[in-house]
Scaffold this active site. Sequence first.
Site, PDB file in Angstrom:
ATOM      1  CE  LYS A  35      -3.851  -2.451   2.194  1.00  0.00           C
ATOM      2  NZ  LYS A  35      -4.426  -2.675   1.121  1.00  0.00           N
ATOM      3  CB  CYS A  36       4.248   1.727  -0.684  1.00  0.00           C
ATOM      4  SG  CYS A  36       5.676   2.771  -0.833  1.00  0.00           S
ATOM      5  N   GLY A  37       3.154   4.170  -2.150  1.00  0.00           N
ATOM      6  CA  GLY A  37       3.200   4.927  -3.635  1.00  0.00           C
ATOM      7  C   GLY A  37       4.125   4.381  -4.509  1.00  0.00           C
TER       8      GLY A  37
END
Length: 159
Positions: A35-37
């Site tokens: 759930k990271c950019g």
Amino acid sequence: MTTIYDFSAKRLDGSDIALDAYKNQVLLIVNTASKCGFTPQYEGLEALQKTYGPKGFSVLGFPCNQFGGQEPGDAAAIGSFCQLTYDVTFPMFAKIEVNGDGADPLYAFLKAQKPGLLGLQGIKWNFTKFLVDRTGSVVERFAPTTKPWSLTGAIEGLL
């Protein structure tokens, strides 16, 4: 001399593997998060795996939840996400810490071998990458912003 082959890791299924199983391969070791950019980098990492895997290369993914809680899932959720969203075929390992007192010994070694900017050892964020040659020596460290496709020259140079 210590190399990455002196370490072991826990797979997503909980089993242990000695990293000497990857002897004579070029490796890209990456701390990952779902759930990271930078999560879309999974696509580029998988492309590297498919392109160079047959030539003796492997990406090794180490999920980490130390940066903004961006890897909250358990092993089953991580495996499912990687498979269903990015069709990841490279080895994924159990969630670890990369910084602090609880840092995994492999990551303590990687950081000591190739510190970041200004000689700082800490990992700044998810998707920091370490390139390892066929002898198990850490050759280079790349920032999270470094796109996987931009590593092709460095990888080819080691293959």
